[in-house]
Design a protein around this motif. Structure first.
Motif, PDB file in Angstrom:
ATOM      1  N   VAL A   1       0.686  -1.237   0.167  1.00 49.00           N
ATOM      2  CA  VAL A   1      -0.078   0.103  -0.160  1.00 49.00           C
ATOM      3  C   VAL A   1       0.812   1.310  -0.005  1.00 49.00           C
ATOM      4  O   VAL A   1       0.514   2.294  -0.502  1.00 49.00           O
TER       5      VAL A   1
ATOM      6  N   GLY B   1      -1.178  -7.341   0.126  1.00 48.77           N
ATOM      7  CA  GLY B   1      -2.288  -6.482   0.878  1.00 48.77           C
ATOM      8  C   GLY B   1      -3.597  -6.716   0.029  1.00 48.77           C
ATOM      9  O   GLY B   1      -3.360  -7.112  -1.187  1.00 48.77           O
ATOM     10  N   VAL B   2      -4.673  -6.504   0.606  1.00 49.71           N
ATOM     11  CA  VAL B   2      -6.084  -6.867  -0.168  1.00 49.71           C
ATOM     12  C   VAL B   2      -6.347  -5.706  -1.112  1.00 49.71           C
ATOM     13  O   VAL B   2      -6.802  -5.507  -1.996  1.00 49.71           O
ATOM     14  N   GLY B   3      -6.345  -4.431  -0.276  1.00 48.69           N
ATOM     15  CA  GLY B   3      -6.582  -3.085  -0.929  1.00 48.69           C
ATOM     16  C   GLY B   3      -5.679  -2.847  -2.063  1.00 48.69           C
ATOM     17  O   GLY B   3      -4.738  -2.934  -1.971  1.00 48.69           O
TER      18      GLY B   3
ATOM     19  N   LEU C   1      -6.655 -11.749   6.142  1.00 44.74           N
ATOM     20  CA  LEU C   1      -6.240 -10.529   7.001  1.00 44.74           C
ATOM     21  C   LEU C   1      -7.749 -10.070   7.575  1.00 44.74           C
ATOM     22  O   LEU C   1      -7.873  -9.075   8.386  1.00 44.74           O
TER      23      LEU C   1
ATOM     24  N   ARG D   1      -9.866   2.947   4.269  1.00 41.94           N
ATOM     25  CA  ARG D   1      -8.741   3.787   3.751  1.00 41.94           C
ATOM     26  C   ARG D   1      -9.330   5.223   4.173  1.00 41.94           C
ATOM     27  O   ARG D   1     -10.499   5.569   4.240  1.00 41.94           O
TER      28      ARG D   1
ATOM     29  N   HIS E   1      -2.172   2.483  10.807  1.00 39.90           N
ATOM     30  CA  HIS E   1      -2.454   1.628   9.630  1.00 39.90           C
ATOM     31  C   HIS E   1      -1.873   0.155  10.104  1.00 39.90           C
ATOM     32  O   HIS E   1      -1.268  -0.502   9.330  1.00 39.90           O
TER      33      HIS E   1
ATOM     34  N   SER F   1      -3.994  -5.473   9.504  1.00 44.55           N
ATOM     35  CA  SER F   1      -3.524  -6.595   9.198  1.00 44.55           C
ATOM     36  C   SER F   1      -2.219  -7.000  10.087  1.00 44.55           C
ATOM     37  O   SER F   1      -1.482  -7.798   9.662  1.00 44.55           O
TER      38      SER F   1
ATOM     39  N   MET G   1      -0.347 -13.481   4.183  1.00 45.58           N
ATOM     40  CA  MET G   1      -0.228 -12.628   2.904  1.00 45.58           C
ATOM     41  C   MET G   1       0.933 -12.918   2.150  1.00 45.58           C
ATOM     42  O   MET G   1       0.665 -12.868   1.096  1.00 45.58           O
TER      43      MET G   1
HETATM   44  C1  DGY Z   1      -4.639  -4.250   3.117  1.00 42.83           C
HETATM   45  O1  DGY Z   1      -4.304  -5.246   2.811  1.00 42.83           O
HETATM   46  O2  DGY Z   1      -5.453  -3.490   2.217  1.00 42.83           O
HETATM   47  C2  DGY Z   1      -4.093  -3.395   4.244  1.00 42.83           C
HETATM   48  O3  DGY Z   1      -4.522  -2.218   4.378  1.00 42.83           O
HETATM   49  C3  DGY Z   1      -2.647  -2.973   3.996  1.00 42.83           C
HETATM   50  O4  DGY Z   1      -2.375  -2.697   2.615  1.00 42.83           O
END
Ligand code: DGY
Length: 322
Positions: free
Chosen positions: A53, A76-78, A101, A240, A287, A290, A299
């Motif tokens: 991220v 990361g997922v986002g 996560l 976010r 932040h 996760s 991850m």
């Molecule tokens: C996600 O996995 O989106 C966390 O915020 C870190 O990028």
């Protein structure tokens, strides 16, 4: 020569070791966030980039990629920091790390909620400052979570994991989502679906943001919607930072139009607006939704599987676009 995989940040040791066994990998030993120039060099040199991220993979970066560059395997997922339209135009495969996560991020949302609503962090600050005079009947009153209504915006994996926890705490579960979740799940949570986000906001004691950041969710919590929140209500954000208009949130927290907020994410990370730092009615985390050993390892495992599957000529399961 095996295709080059460049990893932009330091990853858990076991993940890096396995990557070294499997791939021709360039790691980032000192963990400095990549500059734009470093990203430009990386996409010219590599076949696969493993960003996080903290890397803005904008159109300019993607358009500068070398002919060998084929994949962005996000840790990361986002995925809002990757320009997906440009990646699609260049036929670059993009993957992320969903599902591993979920519990961790829901735990973080819940920690922020308890922290702000039961004033845990404020109490600790007072105690550490040597200001505690001992127990008193009228001191440090928070609010009871039991019996309160939580409105979850974004009822995906993380939203549902949060709903499960909130239900266990005796909270009423309400949610807004593009579509209602399956009726069996709704029954399990005893959840109420609100098609109208605005109407839901007016009725809730706590609002939790658990939606992805997209053009549609940019400043979803704007002046209008923050203004719809009840005076005693709290806002929790583990999605976010850009989902909230922070300037307006600060105004509302200062004026007492909203009781408090628990934030894990910010509009311009790692910068955090100065006013947040001095407000007592905000709990701030860096932040870390996760940030558990288990999630970060999982991850990494997902990234490895995605890259290996791709380099072996198959379609990775976690592809966002291909
Ligand atoms: C996600 O996995 O989106 C966390 O915020 C870190 O990028």
């Amino acid at each position: 020569m095996k295709p080059l995989v460049i990893v932009t940040r330091k990853l858990p040791l076991a993940v890096e070791k396995r990557m070294q066994e499997l791939f021709n990998v360039k790691l980032n030993d000192d963990d400095h966030p990549f500059t734009k120039d470093e990203l430009l060099c990386a996409v010219q040199e590599a076949t696969v980039l493993v960003p996080t991220v903290t890397d803005k993979i904008e159109a300019e970066i993607i358009n500068a990629a070398g002919t060998n560059f084929k994949m962005i395997a996000n840790f990361g997922v986002g995925i809002n920091h990757v320009d997906l339209a440009s990646a699609r135009a260049r036929m670059i495969t993009v993957t992320n790390t969903p599902g591993v996560l979920t519990e961790d991020t829901a735990e973080m949302a819940f920690s922020l909620m308890l922290g702000i609503i039961r004033r845990v962090n404020e109490g600790e600050r007072m105690l550490r400052a040597g200001k505690w005079q001992g127990w008193a009947p009228t001191d440090m009153h928070g609010t009871r979570l039991f019996g309160k209504k939580i409105g979850i915006i974004g009822m995906g994996r993380i939203g549902q994991a949060l709903a499960k926890r909130a239900k266990a705490f005796g909270m009423g579960i309400h949610y807004h989502n593009r579509n209602p979740i399956h009726q069996d799940l709704e029954a399990e949570f005893g959840a109420t679906y609100w098609q109208s986000l605005d109407q839901m906001i007016t009725q809730m004691d706590v609002i939790s943001l658990n939606c992805p950041y997209t053009d549609e969710t940019h400043h979803l919590m704007n002046n209008h919607r923050l203004g719809l929140m009840q005076k005693h209500a709290y806002l929790i954000n583990t999605a976010r930072g850009e989902v909230i208009d922070e300037k307006i949130l600060i105004e509302k927290l200062l004026s007492g139009e909203i009781r408090g907020a628990g934030l894990d994410v910010y509009e311009n990370e790692p910068q955090v607006k100065k006013d947040f730092l001095t407000l007592e009615n905000v709990v701030l985390a860096p932040h870390m939704g996760s940030a558990t050993t288990e999630a970060r390892q999982a991850m990494g495992d997902k990234v490895i599987i995605n890259v290996k599957t791709f380099l072996d000529g198959h379609s990775p399961r976690d592809r966002v676009i291909s």
